[in-house]
Design a protein around this motif. Structure first.
Motif, PDB file in Angstrom:
ATOM      1  N   ASP A  77      52.577  39.775  39.078  1.00 35.22           N
ATOM      2  CA  ASP A  77      53.309  40.985  39.481  1.00 35.22           C
ATOM      3  C   ASP A  77      52.366  42.049  40.023  1.00 35.22           C
ATOM      4  OD1 ASP A  77      55.843  40.029  38.819  1.00 35.22           O
ATOM      5  OD2 ASP A  77      55.830  40.942  36.820  1.00 35.22           O
ATOM      6  N   ARG A  78      51.279  42.276  39.301  1.00 37.29           N
ATOM      7  CA  ARG A  78      50.315  43.295  39.744  1.00 37.29           C
ATOM      8  C   ARG A  78      49.667  42.897  41.072  1.00 37.29           C
ATOM      9  NH1 ARG A  78      49.333  43.446  34.072  1.00 37.29           N
ATOM     10  NH2 ARG A  78      47.537  42.049  34.300  1.00 37.29           N
ATOM     11  N   LEU A  79      49.344  41.626  41.221  1.00 35.65           N
ATOM     12  CA  LEU A  79      48.737  41.164  42.466  1.00 35.65           C
ATOM     13  C   LEU A  79      49.727  41.251  43.635  1.00 35.65           C
ATOM     14  CD1 LEU A  79      46.648  38.120  41.205  1.00 35.65           C
ATOM     15  CD2 LEU A  79      45.770  40.323  42.036  1.00 35.65           C
ATOM     16  N   LEU A  80      50.981  40.893  43.397  1.00 36.76           N
ATOM     17  CA  LEU A  80      51.990  41.000  44.454  1.00 36.76           C
ATOM     18  C   LEU A  80      52.153  42.449  44.907  1.00 36.76           C
ATOM     19  CD1 LEU A  80      54.710  38.505  43.178  1.00 36.76           C
ATOM     20  CD2 LEU A  80      53.346  38.273  45.267  1.00 36.76           C
ATOM     21  N   GLN A  81      52.172  43.357  43.953  1.00 30.98           N
ATOM     22  CA  GLN A  81      52.299  44.768  44.294  1.00 30.98           C
ATOM     23  C   GLN A  81      51.070  45.235  45.084  1.00 30.98           C
ATOM     24  OE1 GLN A  81      52.520  47.465  40.959  1.00 30.98           O
ATOM     25  NE2 GLN A  81      53.265  49.125  42.235  1.00 30.98           N
ATOM     26  N   ALA A  82      49.886  44.869  44.604  1.00 30.28           N
ATOM     27  CA  ALA A  82      48.643  45.287  45.266  1.00 30.28           C
ATOM     28  C   ALA A  82      48.546  44.689  46.667  1.00 30.28           C
ATOM     29  CB  ALA A  82      47.436  44.874  44.420  1.00 30.28           C
ATOM     30  N   TYR A  83      48.793  43.399  46.785  1.00 32.48           N
ATOM     31  CA  TYR A  83      48.669  42.760  48.093  1.00 32.48           C
ATOM     32  C   TYR A  83      49.784  43.195  49.032  1.00 32.48           C
ATOM     33  CZ  TYR A  83      44.893  39.953  46.200  1.00 32.48           C
ATOM     34  OH  TYR A  83      43.702  39.543  45.642  1.00 32.48           O
ATOM     35  N   GLY A  84      50.939  43.544  48.483  1.00 32.49           N
ATOM     36  CA  GLY A  84      52.004  44.113  49.317  1.00 32.49           C
ATOM     37  C   GLY A  84      51.544  45.417  49.946  1.00 32.49           C
ATOM     38  N   ARG A 105      40.876  47.793  41.882  1.00 36.33           N
ATOM     39  CA  ARG A 105      41.854  47.938  40.797  1.00 36.33           C
ATOM     40  C   ARG A 105      42.359  46.585  40.293  1.00 36.33           C
ATOM     41  NH1 ARG A 105      45.576  51.012  43.346  1.00 36.33           N
ATOM     42  NH2 ARG A 105      47.026  49.316  43.598  1.00 36.33           N
ATOM     43  N   VAL A 106      42.452  45.599  41.166  1.00 37.28           N
ATOM     44  CA  VAL A 106      43.017  44.304  40.757  1.00 37.28           C
ATOM     45  C   VAL A 106      41.977  43.194  40.674  1.00 37.28           C
ATOM     46  CG1 VAL A 106      45.350  44.827  41.559  1.00 37.28           C
ATOM     47  CG2 VAL A 106      43.739  43.650  43.098  1.00 37.28           C
ATOM     48  N   ALA A 107      40.700  43.559  40.693  1.00 38.50           N
ATOM     49  CA  ALA A 107      39.640  42.534  40.675  1.00 38.50           C
ATOM     50  C   ALA A 107      39.766  41.613  39.464  1.00 38.50           C
ATOM     51  CB  ALA A 107      38.264  43.195  40.716  1.00 38.50           C
ATOM     52  N   ALA A 108      39.997  42.176  38.287  1.00 39.30           N
ATOM     53  CA  ALA A 108      40.105  41.350  37.075  1.00 39.30           C
ATOM     54  C   ALA A 108      41.348  40.460  37.136  1.00 39.30           C
ATOM     55  CB  ALA A 108      40.133  42.232  35.830  1.00 39.30           C
ATOM     56  N   ASP A 109      42.458  41.009  37.632  1.00 34.22           N
ATOM     57  CA  ASP A 109      43.683  40.210  37.768  1.00 34.22           C
ATOM     58  C   ASP A 109      43.474  39.071  38.755  1.00 34.22           C
ATOM     59  OD1 ASP A 109      45.291  41.616  35.962  1.00 34.22           O
ATOM     60  OD2 ASP A 109      45.929  43.056  37.484  1.00 34.22           O
ATOM     61  N   LYS A 110      42.792  39.366  39.848  1.00 30.82           N
ATOM     62  CA  LYS A 110      42.531  38.332  40.849  1.00 30.82           C
ATOM     63  C   LYS A 110      41.707  37.199  40.238  1.00 30.82           C
ATOM     64  CE  LYS A 110      39.939  38.982  44.787  1.00 30.82           C
ATOM     65  NZ  LYS A 110      39.714  39.557  46.119  1.00 30.82           N
ATOM     66  N   GLN A 111      40.683  37.567  39.483  1.00 35.04           N
ATOM     67  CA  GLN A 111      39.846  36.546  38.856  1.00 35.04           C
ATOM     68  C   GLN A 111      40.634  35.748  37.827  1.00 35.04           C
ATOM     69  OE1 GLN A 111      36.660  35.914  40.089  1.00 35.04           O
ATOM     70  NE2 GLN A 111      37.145  34.036  39.005  1.00 35.04           N
ATOM     71  N   ALA A 112      41.463  36.431  37.043  1.00 37.19           N
ATOM     72  CA  ALA A 112      42.283  35.739  36.039  1.00 37.19           C
ATOM     73  C   ALA A 112      43.229  34.749  36.712  1.00 37.19           C
ATOM     74  CB  ALA A 112      43.075  36.755  35.215  1.00 37.19           C
ATOM     75  N   TRP A 113      43.822  35.165  37.835  1.00 29.14           N
ATOM     76  CA  TRP A 113      44.732  34.270  38.548  1.00 29.14           C
ATOM     77  C   TRP A 113      43.967  33.079  39.116  1.00 29.14           C
ATOM     78  CZ3 TRP A 113      45.399  33.540  44.065  1.00 29.14           C
ATOM     79  CH2 TRP A 113      46.495  32.727  44.373  1.00 29.14           C
TER      80      TRP A 113
END
Length: 128
Positions: free
Chosen positions: A12-19, A68-76
């Motif tokens: 969800d966070r990545l979709l919002q960020a990449y959007g 802001r989403v670096a950790a989420d990106k790595q987790a994904w």
């Protein structure tokens, strides 16, 4: 390890960020096309510089989103690629890639016009 619910939140966070990044890249693509037109039509250097400043503002925002989403990106990348919603994210990433390709094509066109001798008017732009 990330559970499915955690991966959902990451996606969800990545979709919002990449959007948001896609919106910014689309704006940059418009600015790049405008820049190419400025060079092709031999308009003012000042006008091109204004477009470049607006582009830099958007690039800085993209950098902030990425941080802001670096950790989420790595987790994904590490643990979420097999998640059912990863296709949704992959689709958005493909759209981002396409937007970047449009920008690069406009930049190549601008380079072509500059190298072919299209000059910019370096006199100051009058503003009213």
């Amino acid at each position: 390890a990330l559970g499915d619910n955690d991966v959902d939140h990451v996606i969800d966070r990545l979709l919002q960020a990449y959007g948001r990044e896609l919106e910014l890249y689309d704006e940059i693509a418009d600015l790049a096309r405008d820049g190419s037109r400025v060079v092709r039509e031999r308009r003012s250097l000042d006008e091109l510089n204004q477009l470049n400043r607006r582009t830099q503002e958007r690039l800085r925002e993209i950098e902030r989103v990425e941080r802001r989403v670096a950790a989420d990106k790595q987790a994904w990348l590490d643990r979420g690629r097999d998640h059912a919603r990863s296709r949704e994210l992959d689709g958005l990433l493909s759209r981002l890639t396409a937007a970047i390709e449009v920008i690069l094509a406009s930049e190549r066109e601008t380079d072509h016009w500059i190298l072919s001798g299209a000059g910019l008017d370096s006199s100051p732009t009058q503003t009213v």
